[in-house]
Write an enzyme that holds these catalytic residues in place. Sequence first.
Site, PDB file in Angstrom:
ATOM      1  N   ASP A 303       0.863  -1.170   0.000  1.00 14.67           N
ATOM      2  CA  ASP A 303       0.000   0.000   0.000  1.00 14.67           C
ATOM      3  C   ASP A 303       0.912   1.236   0.000  1.00 14.67           C
ATOM      4  OD1 ASP A 303      -2.154   1.721   0.133  1.00 14.67           O
ATOM      5  OD2 ASP A 303      -3.264   0.467   1.517  1.00 14.67           O
ATOM      6  N   GLU A 494     -10.949   6.396   3.961  1.00 18.81           N
ATOM      7  CA  GLU A 494      -9.983   5.744   4.866  1.00 18.81           C
ATOM      8  C   GLU A 494     -10.150   6.206   6.316  1.00 18.81           C
ATOM      9  OE1 GLU A 494      -6.021   5.153   3.203  1.00 18.81           O
ATOM     10  OE2 GLU A 494      -6.738   5.744   1.241  1.00 18.81           O
TER      11      GLU A 494
HETATM   12  C1  BGC Z   1      -5.168   2.972   0.223  1.00 21.45           C
HETATM   13  C2  BGC Z   1      -5.340   1.965  -0.869  1.00 21.45           C
HETATM   14  C3  BGC Z   1      -5.192   2.629  -2.205  1.00 21.45           C
HETATM   15  C4  BGC Z   1      -3.868   3.365  -2.279  1.00 21.45           C
HETATM   16  C5  BGC Z   1      -3.645   4.080  -3.587  1.00 21.45           C
HETATM   17  C6  BGC Z   1      -3.937   3.809   0.046  1.00 21.45           C
HETATM   18  O1  BGC Z   1      -3.917   4.849   0.972  1.00 21.45           O
HETATM   19  O2  BGC Z   1      -5.111   2.303   1.478  1.00 21.45           O
HETATM   20  O3  BGC Z   1      -6.578   1.328  -0.741  1.00 21.45           O
HETATM   21  O4  BGC Z   1      -5.293   1.681  -3.220  1.00 21.45           O
HETATM   22  O5  BGC Z   1      -3.816   4.316  -1.250  1.00 21.45           O
HETATM   23  O6  BGC Z   1      -4.451   5.189  -3.712  1.00 21.45           O
HETATM   24  C1  BGC Z   2      -3.795   9.908  -1.711  1.00 24.10           C
HETATM   25  C2  BGC Z   2      -4.447   8.575  -1.658  1.00 24.10           C
HETATM   26  C3  BGC Z   2      -3.801   7.803  -0.605  1.00 24.10           C
HETATM   27  C4  BGC Z   2      -3.778   8.555   0.718  1.00 24.10           C
HETATM   28  C5  BGC Z   2      -2.997   7.808   1.733  1.00 24.10           C
HETATM   29  C6  BGC Z   2      -3.861  10.576  -0.362  1.00 24.10           C
HETATM   30  O1  BGC Z   2      -3.236  11.805  -0.408  1.00 24.10           O
HETATM   31  O2  BGC Z   2      -4.435  10.685  -2.651  1.00 24.10           O
HETATM   32  O3  BGC Z   2      -4.340   7.879  -2.859  1.00 24.10           O
HETATM   33  O4  BGC Z   2      -4.513   6.622  -0.488  1.00 24.10           O
HETATM   34  O5  BGC Z   2      -3.216   9.807   0.569  1.00 24.10           O
HETATM   35  O6  BGC Z   2      -3.043   8.380   2.999  1.00 24.10           O
END
Ligand code: BGC
Ligand code: BGC
Length: 598
Positions: A303, A494
């Site tokens: 990730d 998230e």
């Molecule tokens: C997320 C993933 C995602 C990745 C790319 C991460 O923060 O946990 O689910 O695929 O970012 O955007």
């Molecule tokens: C990104 C996401 C990623 C996340 C992780 C964001 O800034 O756009 O893709 O999953 O950070 O914390």
Amino acid sequence: MKSLLSNRLQKLLASMQLEEKIGQMTQVEKNSISPEDIKKYAIGSVLSGGGGNPEVNSPATWQAMVHAYQAEALQTRLGIPILYGSDAVHGHNNVKGATIFPHNIGLGAAQDADLVQRIASITAIETAATGVHWTFAPALSLAQDIRWGRSYEGYAQEPEAIANFAKAFITGLEQGNRRAPEAILACAKHYIADGATMWGSSKRIDRERILVDKTLENAEMSESMAMLLEKGAWMIDQGDALISEATIRSHHLPLYQAAIEAGALSVMASYSSINGAKMHGHHYWLTSVLKEELGFKGFIVTDWEGVDQLDDDYYRCVVQSINAGIDMVMVPFDYKRFIDCLSRAVVAKDVALERIDDAVARILYVKEQMGLFEYPYAAPERLADVGSAAHRAVAREAVRKTATLLKNDANLLPLKQTQSVRLMGEAADSIGHQCGGWTVSWMGEAGAVTSGTTLRQALKQRLGEAKVTYDPEARATSMAEVGVLVLAEEPYAEGMGDRHDLALSETQKTLLARARASCHKLIVILFSGRPRIITEELTSMDAFIAAWLPGSEAGEGLADVLWGDYPFTAKLHYHWPVSMTDIPLTPTAKALFPLGVQ
Ligand code: BGC
Ligand code: BGC
């Protein structure tokens, strides 16, 4: 793994220098790298994170952006195409103008695997049209504690249902022939038990420090962040699951087995830990179980900055994760540091060359399986597919099939074809609220974020101006015969969406009270990524519909069932808790509406 390779790939692998192999294992976020460095470092993969859009966001600019990286990759000594990845988790959702489908939690309620397969197939067509060949989906998350901000990414509360939809989704992405230009690579995530973490166990953010010292000069420490932290942000996401191996094997592993059987060729490691051990460094689950026991032939990607959390020393992070079985690292920013660490680790024999060869063999195998060597670019004429009327018709169908009717006193619904209504709530006219997180930006936001139809627009079209009054704040003093109030969660993604309390907010309660007082009959529609606590408020509603996060076509899809063009068919696939004490959900917890209610 090497023995699985075609002759062409065996030769290719044999001709690769160490730097080229490490390049294949490197995935960089698109804003952090210039196309020229793709060539210089022979980078194997680029991604757009949530909201990783070109400056002008359209299908055509997306295609041009992705092609610019691809062109550099094809000019490298070996000309190995890059695999460009993006989170197309409910349609190709970063792209303005793409069709946005309901989030998975809604699709679970539709209980229609064929629909999920068609949605995935359309998602693949729209994604591939922009040159992107990999989506970080489906999430196989089995959310137990719906305070978790990622609850909406999972399909259901029961593993069997998740396995069923995940299979359909992966089959749809592959279009019956994964080498076809309109097929894209699936990524089963987040391996493993991402939905089983414990409230309070997340260490992602130093919550205490931010809450105590709000003056720290850092974007993360802004007021709004502090406010979200007070509501519970980053309490459970990326946390620790206290769980036995037997439970992982009975509840979580079968989901990955199903995904592999359906053809998934990439798996993303979870940020979370199992009994204190981080998945990104977990040899047993990554290598012994996933690769050896389940026979997974694809590659494991980390990730976003996932390896960074293993140790204070980045070199040791890299060594531990690659030795544990990680094949590709979503760096995503400082690729030079990653490449340097992994190169030194190989020279120092902290990582064996055989491990590198295994990782690269897997990546090349997947690239070949996906037809990338034949079709590195998307055809320009395919852009017309993005957000097409035919695709939106399927999204509309999905909306009506996911809308879950949980209360309908005196058969108020469906409404008579001629019934006029008073529509209330800001969310009744906000594409952003109906789509939720992972829509154009990472967290999503209120308002006209992309094209689609709101309930207000759909009703105007269906009934004519005269029969719909729109009263966003429910301020009218006259009594309406029938009122429709739309309540919504503010979009989140998230850990930013972790919440201590799932009760309606005071503002929502006040809005509901005003709406109740000004309508003889009141229908309430909720846009949310999880059940919310509505036990007391339910008595003031004549009808209640959980619409989940229905996506860009919410307006017409909901109108279709409100006015009875189609029946409500969705069934509840989560226990709807009576109060916060019923969370985490268990099969025996009290429920306001039990599983299976229709
Ligand atoms: C997320 C993933 C995602 C990745 C790319 C991460 O923060 O946990 O689910 O695929 O970012 O955007
Ligand atoms: C990104 C996401 C990623 C996340 C992780 C964001 O800034 O756009 O893709 O999953 O950070 O914390």
